[in-house]
Design a protein around this motif. Structure first.
Motif, mmCIF file in Angstrom:
data_model
loop_
_atom_site.group_PDB
_atom_site.id
_atom_site.type_symbol
_atom_site.label_atom_id
_atom_site.label_comp_id
_atom_site.label_asym_id
_atom_site.label_seq_id
_atom_site.Cartn_x
_atom_site.Cartn_y
_atom_site.Cartn_z
ATOM 1 N N ASP A 59 0.721 -1.216 -0.152
ATOM 2 C CA ASP A 59 0.323 -0.009 -0.323
ATOM 3 C C ASP A 59 0.804 1.868 0.347
ATOM 4 O O ASP A 59 0.537 1.983 -0.049
ATOM 5 C CB ASP A 59 -0.937 0.155 0.756
ATOM 6 N N SER A 60 2.400 0.837 -0.280
ATOM 7 C CA SER A 60 3.600 1.885 -0.019
ATOM 8 C C SER A 60 3.434 3.091 1.260
ATOM 9 O O SER A 60 3.825 4.062 1.319
ATOM 10 C CB SER A 60 2.790 3.302 -1.483
ATOM 11 N N GLU A 61 2.611 2.863 2.550
ATOM 12 C CA GLU A 61 2.595 3.164 3.690
ATOM 13 C C GLU A 61 4.064 2.461 3.228
ATOM 14 O O GLU A 61 4.750 1.486 5.054
ATOM 15 C CB GLU A 61 1.362 2.531 4.280
ATOM 16 N N TRP A 62 5.274 3.304 3.607
ATOM 17 C CA TRP A 62 6.706 2.889 3.593
ATOM 18 C C TRP A 62 7.439 2.998 5.158
ATOM 19 O O TRP A 62 7.655 2.479 5.536
ATOM 20 C CB TRP A 62 7.249 3.680 2.771
ATOM 21 N N ASP A 63 6.922 4.034 5.803
ATOM 22 C CA ASP A 63 6.512 4.339 7.210
ATOM 23 C C ASP A 63 6.778 2.137 7.857
ATOM 24 O O ASP A 63 7.153 1.888 8.620
ATOM 25 C CB ASP A 63 6.417 5.520 7.997
ATOM 26 N N ASN A 64 5.391 2.336 7.985
ATOM 27 C CA ASN A 64 4.270 1.314 8.874
ATOM 28 C C ASN A 64 5.177 -0.190 8.161
ATOM 29 O O ASN A 64 5.334 -1.138 8.861
ATOM 30 C CB ASN A 64 2.896 1.606 8.884
ATOM 31 N N ALA A 65 5.488 -0.017 6.818
ATOM 32 C CA ALA A 65 5.965 -1.161 6.649
ATOM 33 C C ALA A 65 7.645 -1.322 7.459
ATOM 34 O O ALA A 65 7.583 -2.937 7.801
ATOM 35 C CB ALA A 65 6.552 -1.064 5.260
ATOM 36 N N LEU A 66 7.962 -0.516 7.500
ATOM 37 C CA LEU A 66 9.305 -0.775 8.273
ATOM 38 C C LEU A 66 9.282 -0.551 9.762
ATOM 39 O O LEU A 66 10.475 -1.554 9.408
ATOM 40 C CB LEU A 66 10.358 0.913 7.705
ATOM 41 N N ILE A 67 8.344 -0.560 10.022
ATOM 42 C CA ILE A 67 8.334 -0.641 11.431
ATOM 43 C C ILE A 67 8.139 -2.199 12.026
ATOM 44 O O ILE A 67 9.112 -2.822 12.568
ATOM 45 C CB ILE A 67 7.094 0.446 12.030
#
Length: 419
Positions: free
Chosen positions: A169-177
């Motif tokens: 979903d291109s929610e990169w910050d949450n993905a990284l967490i």
């Protein structure tokens, strides 16, 4: 090489759908708050006997008849029946049918926390594999919430799947967490998760961090041509950016840096160049000017720079700031390690015990072993033996034995000298 966003997202989906898994529970786990009635237990046992004998048709009929019957929306008996039948269907690769019964179980009200926690995990996996990404995300977010609040064991596989959904979903910050949580909480290095972390860092243009992941992948698989090319590509990007980073250095000297990303990029660049003192100065200046927020991420970066520079006093100061912002015991544990490394044993014991009090669980027995060693260095053998006994009970017998032998021999020598 560093791929386009579209290529990366396709790779993320292909890799992670193939690596998803399910937890199948064919036993009826009875909660401390609720218990199934005896007739339900007997029925499930009969069905399981049929499964064991290979009579899957008969077992399914037993499960289905009771699962499709009418119960109240708070019936724990029905919850267990629905869940068990769903796991049976999953074992037969009948995901669509299983999903129907998992959802029915999920609608039950006031079920025991642990049962709901486990159901959310399995439901999230099935929804994700079935392509229902938004619903899968909701299920996993609930799984994380319950697990965090109730201190249940959050599996790294769940973190990884949630990270994959956020990445798609291109929610990169949450993905990284969540991919970071998956890697940090796994006892083994999982290549797919590291590849996802690499993709996220490159998407966020965090090339220094991407390089670290690329180097780890090459270290694990030194003959993998794709990993070598991937690492080389990041080096090329970094070299290309050195000219622009030179302008950042000039701006720093003139107090012209105004974006948090500029401070972070310059600090990471200095670390990459082996200049940790300069890196720490950049972060300190950003914090002082309040361009950088006084948060966990920035204080961690600062502490890492100080550790690499072997400025342990300031590294501890930065980590103590982190402990004011987070209850995660890993930071207290890290402070204890630094104090131990610098032979400040009383302070090491203090922070290691704080970490234990906060529920530090990683590497069972390691914390107790370190506390025991600190007590030995302080010549407090009684407390040392207490801690080493705990470490031994947690699986550190081989590590504990040499220290016990050392204390025994020391005490024997002292006794002999006294006589």
């Amino acid at each position: 090489h560093v791929r386009s966003r579209r290529q990366r997202q396709m790779c993320i989906r292909d890799r992670y759908i193939s690596s998803c898994f399910f937890v199948f529970l064919f036993s009826t786990s009875v909660s401390s708050q609720d218990a199934i009635q005896q007739w339900v237990y007997n029925m499930l046992e009969r069905a399981q006997i049929k499964v064991d004998k290979g009579d899957l048709v008969g077992a399914e009929k037993t499960y289905k008849d009771y699962a499709d019957d009418s119960y109240s929306d708070r019936s724990y008996d029905h919850f267990v029946i629905l869940r068990t039948y769903a796991y049976f269907l999953l074992s037969e690769d009948r995901n669509d049918e299983a999903l129907k019964y998992l959802i029915k179980a999920d609608t039950k009200k006031r079920m025991p926390d642990y049962d709901v926690f486990m159901l959310k995990f399995v439901l999230g996996q099935v929804l994700y594999v079935n392509g229902q990404r938004d619903e899968a995300k909701k299920s996993f977010v609930e799984w994380v919430r319950i697990g965090t609040e109730k201190n249940f064991d959050l599996r790294p596989e769940g973190y990884a799947t949630l990270a994959t959904i956020y990445a798609q979903d291109s929610e990169w910050d949450n993905a990284l967490i969540y991919v970071t949580l998956a890697l940090d909480n796994s006892s083994i290095f999982v290549e797919n998760w590291a590849q996802l972390k690499f993709a996220i860092h490159t998407e966020k243009k965090q090339y220094m961090l991407a390089l670290e992941v690329a180097q780890n992948l090459v270290r694990i698989k030194p003959k993998n041509k794709a990993y070598i090319e991937q690492m080389a590509a990041v080096y090329n990007v970094i070299r290309f950016e050195e000219e622009s980073l030179a302008s950042l250095e000039f701006k720093l000297q003139q107090n012209l840096l105004i974006k948090p990303s500029e401070y972070i990029n310059l600090a990471n660049f200095y670390l990459y160049k082996g200049l940790p003192v300069d890196s720490s100065k950049v972060v300190e200046k950003g914090l002082k000017l309040k361009v950088l927020e006084n948060n966990i991420k920035h204080n961690e970066l600062l502490s890492n720079a100080y550790i690499i520079a072997k400025d342990f006093k300031n590294a501890i100061r930065a980590l103590i700031n982190v402990t004011k912002l987070s209850d995660d015991p890993k930071y207290d544990y890290r402070i204890g390690q630094i104090y131990l490394q610098n032979s400040e044993y009383a302070d090491a014991i203090k922070y290691l015990k704080i970490a234990r009090g906060k529920g530090w669980k990683s590497k069972p027995g390691s914390l107790e072993l370190l506390i025991g060693i600190c007590f030995i260095e302080l010549d407090d053998f009684d407390n040392a033996r207490t801690e080493l006994a705990k470490a031994s009970n947690l699986g550190k017998e081989k590590d504990v034995l040499p220290w016990l032998n050392y204390m025994d021999s020391t005490e024997n020598l002292r006794a002999a000298a006294a006589n």
